[in-house]
Scaffold this motif. Structure first.
Motif, PDB file in Angstrom:
ATOM      1  N   THR A  78      31.843 -14.468  19.507  1.00 43.18           N
ATOM      2  CA  THR A  78      31.773 -13.807  20.815  1.00 43.18           C
ATOM      3  C   THR A  78      31.574 -14.793  21.957  1.00 43.18           C
ATOM      4  O   THR A  78      31.200 -15.948  21.739  1.00 43.18           O
ATOM      5  N   ASN A 130      29.505 -12.376  27.020  1.00 46.85           N
ATOM      6  CA  ASN A 130      29.513 -10.951  27.342  1.00 46.85           C
ATOM      7  C   ASN A 130      29.868 -10.099  26.131  1.00 46.85           C
ATOM      8  O   ASN A 130      30.299  -8.964  26.281  1.00 46.85           O
ATOM      9  N   ASN A 183      32.333 -10.180  24.188  1.00 42.39           N
ATOM     10  CA  ASN A 183      33.744 -10.028  23.825  1.00 42.39           C
ATOM     11  C   ASN A 183      33.980 -10.716  22.495  1.00 42.39           C
ATOM     12  O   ASN A 183      33.327 -11.718  22.179  1.00 42.39           O
ATOM     13  N   GLN A 184      34.929 -10.209  21.719  1.00 44.91           N
ATOM     14  CA  GLN A 184      35.224 -10.748  20.380  1.00 44.91           C
ATOM     15  C   GLN A 184      36.565 -11.476  20.407  1.00 44.91           C
ATOM     16  O   GLN A 184      37.555 -10.928  20.874  1.00 44.91           O
ATOM     17  N   TYR A 185      36.558 -12.687  19.867  1.00 40.21           N
ATOM     18  CA  TYR A 185      37.719 -13.576  20.000  1.00 40.21           C
ATOM     19  C   TYR A 185      38.479 -13.811  18.705  1.00 40.21           C
ATOM     20  O   TYR A 185      37.888 -13.928  17.637  1.00 40.21           O
ATOM     21  N   ASN A 238      38.960  -8.467  20.788  1.00 40.47           N
ATOM     22  CA  ASN A 238      39.513  -7.859  22.001  1.00 40.47           C
ATOM     23  C   ASN A 238      40.015  -8.921  22.980  1.00 40.47           C
ATOM     24  O   ASN A 238      40.613  -8.594  23.987  1.00 40.47           O
ATOM     25  N   LEU A 239      39.774 -10.211  22.670  1.00 40.01           N
ATOM     26  CA  LEU A 239      40.334 -11.300  23.468  1.00 40.01           C
ATOM     27  C   LEU A 239      40.835 -12.380  22.513  1.00 40.01           C
ATOM     28  O   LEU A 239      40.296 -12.564  21.424  1.00 40.01           O
ATOM     29  N   PRO A 241      32.872  -4.035  21.281  1.00 35.43           N
ATOM     30  CA  PRO A 241      33.535  -3.556  22.497  1.00 35.43           C
ATOM     31  C   PRO A 241      34.262  -2.228  22.248  1.00 35.43           C
ATOM     32  O   PRO A 241      34.842  -2.020  21.179  1.00 35.43           O
TER      33      PRO A 241
END
Ligand code: FRU
Ligand code: FRU
Ligand code: FRU
Ligand code: FRU
Length: 494
Positions: A81, A84, A86-88, A485-486, A427
Motif C-alpha cells: 500500500t 493512503n 491504496n493497493q498497488y 486499485n493502482l 479500497p
C-alpha cells in the motif's frame, strides 16, 4: 436497522477530533458493546445465526480451494500500500504478504512458527476469470533464516516468529515492511520461562517484478521501532499475556508531512490490579440496565483491557518513532483489538479492528469479526458503528449458544461461526480474511487459506453487507481476491 432487545443505551460519542498528540482516548464501552447482544435474536434456534444479516459475513462453503496448493498454511495477509491505503501492483504483478507456516504443524500451533511469506499474480484480471483459488503463485519467505532474531537483547529464545504488519511502497520500488518481531522463551514442555517479547519492527527491501514473477532484495536487516512502554501500552512485566503488535502506517491529510502508525496494545495496568472506571462502562445517567463499577471489577472483566495505540514517526525514513496515547480503549470489553487500520471515506476516519468471540470480557458477547469506529480525525471521540455497537462484519453466529473453539466447534453453532478471521478492509469496502474452521461438531474442515472477498457499503456511522457483490452469489466474491486499485508501471516494462 436491526431491531433491539431490551438493554442499556449506548454511550454518547461526539466523533469530535482532537490533536493526534493530545491525550483523549475514545472508549468502546460496555454499554456500547452490549448493543451487540441487543441485536441478537433470542429465539434463534440451534445452528441458526442470531445476528442481523447486514452485519454478518455471508456463509463460506466448506469445499474451499487452497491458494498455496497446499504448500503452506496461510492466515493474516496484507497488500502493498501507499500512505493512503491504496493497493498497488508493480510492473503488472499484484503482490501480497501473508503469515505462513509449515503444513506439518497443526493449524493451531502456527503462532509460534509464523513467518512472513509472499504471493503474486498478474494484475488486472477480473476475479471470475482467475483460477478458483485466486491464481496466486507462492513466492516463498521474505526473510532468510536468522535475520529477524538478531534484534533481541536476550538471544536464548526457544521460538522466534514473525507476526502481522503492513507493507508500504515508495519510489524506486523500495518497500518498507512493518511487522511484529517476536521472541518466545519457553521450556521443553512449552511453558514460558519468561514473558514473550513482541517488538514492532521495520525491514527495508526492494521489489523486482516482471512478467515472469516477483523477487525481493534487501530485507536482510531489521530495525526495532517500538517495545511496549508500560505507561500507555502494557508490558510483559505487567501481564505476561499482553498484546503488542500489528503495525499499520498511514498519513493523515489533516496533518501533512507526518506519518502515523496504529497498532494493537493493552491498557498499561498490572494484570492483577487492573480496574475499570465508570467511563469504561459508559452507561447513561439513570439507565436501568447499568452495571456498577464494583460489579464489573469483581466479575473478572478486568482481564480484558485491549487498546489501539498511536505512534508518530520522528524522521522521514520512518526508522524512529514515538508513542502517543492510545486512540481507543476497550477496558472490560475485550482483550484483543488486533490488526487495527485507518480507512478514510467522505472526510470521515474509520478505525477498523478484528476481535474474537472468546476474548470478550465477562458479561459481554459478540461474533468473531471486524469492528469499526468513526470519527472526525485519527484521534477523536470515536463512535462505534452500527447502532452504537461497533459490530461491522461478524461470522454467522448464534449468541444463544456457546462457541466452542476452532478445533472443537460447538454443535449448536452455524457452520460459519469460525469461518474466517483477520478481516482487512480494502479500497471500495472490499474485505478479505482467512478461513479458520468451517463446519460444526463432527463435521468441520480447517482452513489456512484466504476466504472469498466480500463487500460492505459504508455510509456515515453505518455499514451493510452488499449481498449483490461477487460472482459466486450471495455476496461472495473471488477466493483470496486482493486486487490492486493502482498500478505502478502497468505495462510491465522494468
Ligand atoms: C490539531 C488538529 C485539531 C483537529 C485535529 C484533526 O493538530 O488540527 O485542530 O481537531 O488536529 O486531526
Ligand atoms: C488466539 C490468539 C491470537 C494471537 C495468538 C497469541 O488464536 O490469541 O489472536 O495471535 O493467539 O498467541
Ligand atoms: C490475528 C493475529 C495477529 C497476530 C497474528 C499471529 O490473526 O492474532 O494479531 O499478529 O495473528 O499469528
Ligand atoms: C482470554 C484470556 C486473555 C488473556 C489470555 C491468557 O483470551 O483471558 O484475556 O490474555 O486469555 O489468560
Amino acid at each position: 436497522a436491526a431491531s433491539l432487545e431490551p438493554g442499556p443505551e449506548p454511550t454518547v460519542h461526539t466523533q469530535e477530533a482532537f490533536a493526534p498528540e493530545g491525550n483523549f482516548t475514545a472508549k468502546w464501552t460496555r454499554a456500547d458493546a452490549r448493543q451487540i447482544k441487543r441485536m441478537s435474536d433470542p429465539r434463534a434456534v440451534s445452528r441458526q445465526s442470531s445476528m442481523p444479516a447486514e452485519y454478518t459475513m455471508p456463509s463460506v462453503p466448506q469445499d474451499f480451494p487452497d491458494m498455496s496448493n497446499e504448500q503452506v498454511w496461510v492466515w493474516d495477509s496484507w497488500p502493498l500500500t501507499d500512505a493512503n491505503a491504496n493497493q498497488y501492483s508493480v510492473n503488472g504483478q499484484e503482490i501480497i504478504f501473508s503469515l505462513v507456516a509449515d503444513r506439518n504443524l497443526g493449524f493451531d500451533d502456527r503462532h509460534v512458527y509464523a513467518k512472513i511469506g509472499y504471493f503474486y499474480r498478474p494484475a488486472g484480471i477480473p476475479a471470475e476469470q482467475r483460477p478458483a483459488n485466486g491464481g496466486w503463485t507462492y513466492g516463498g519467505l521474505v526473510f532468510d533464516e536468522g535475520v529477524t532474531g538478531q534484534i533481541f537483547e536476550d538471544q536464548s529464545f526457544s521460538h522466534q516468529t514473525q507476526w502481522s504488519g503492513s507493507a508500504r511502497i515508495f519510489p524506486g520500488g523500495e518497500i518498507k515492511l512493518f511487522f511484529t518481531d517476536v521472541a518466545f522463551y519457553r521450556d521443553a514442555a512449552g511453558k514460558d520461562i519468561k514473558p514473550y517479547d513482541p517488538k514492532i519492527a521495520l525491514s527495508v527491501g526492494k521489489v523486482h517484478a516482471n512478467k515472469n514473477g516477483v523477487k525481493f532484495t534487501g530485507f536482510d536487516k531489521v530495525i526495532p521501532l517500538l517495545s511496549a512502554d508500560g505507561t500507555y501500552y502494557q508490558t510483559g512485566e505487567q501481564n505476561p499475556y499482553f498484546n503488542f503488535r500489528d503495525p499499520f502506517t498511514f498519513e493523515d491529510p489533516a496533518h501533512p508531512g507526518e506519518t502515523f502508525m496504529v497498532f494493537e496494545g493493552n491498557s498499561a495496568m498490572p494484570r492483577e490490579s487492573a480496574a475499570c472506571t465508570a467511563e469504561d462502562l459508559g452507561y447513561r445517567e439513570g439507565d436501568p440496565y447499568a452495571e456498577t463499577v464494583e460489579q464489573v471489577n469483581a466479575s473478572g472483566a478486568t482481564y480484558q483491557i485491549g487498546n489501539i495505540g498511536l505512534a508518530k514517526a520522528k524522521n522521514a525514513d520512518l526508522t524512529e518513532w514515538e508513542f502517543l496515547p492510545p486512540i481507543l480503549s476497550a477496558n472490560c470489553v475485550t482483550d484483543q483489538t488486533e490488526r487495527p487500520q485507518i480507512y478514510m471515506k467522505d472526510g470521515k476516519y474509520y478505525l477498523f479492528t478484528i476481535s474474537h468471540r472468546g476474548t470478550y470480557a465477562a458479561g459481554l458477547d459478540g461474533p468473531e469479526g471486524v469492528y469499526g469506529f468513526v470519527g472526525d480525525g485519527i484521534r477523536s471521540d470515536y463512535q462505534p458503528m452500527n447502532q452504537g455497537s461497533g459490530l461491522v462484519l461478524g461470522n454467522p453466529t448464534n449468541l444463544n449458544f456457546n462457541g466452542g473453539f476452532p478445533f472443537a466447534p460447538d454443535y449448536n453453532q452455524p457452520f460459519g461461526h469460525f469461518q474466517s478471521y483477520s478481516h482487512y478492509v480494502m479500497p471500495g469496502g472490499l474485505v478479505q480474511s482467512f478461513i479458520d474452521t468451517i463446519g460444526t461438531e463432527g463435521n468441520f474442515r480447517r482452513g489456512g487459506t484466504l476466504a472469498p472477498t466480500v463487500k460492505i457499503d459504508i455510509e456515515g456511522a453505518s455499514s451493510a453487507v452488499d449481498y449483490s457483490y461477487g460472482s459466486y452469489g450471495g455476496g461472495l466474491g473471488g477466493w483470496a481476491d486482493i486486487p490492486a486499485n493502482l498500478n505502478v508501471n502497468p505495462g510491465g516494462q522494468v
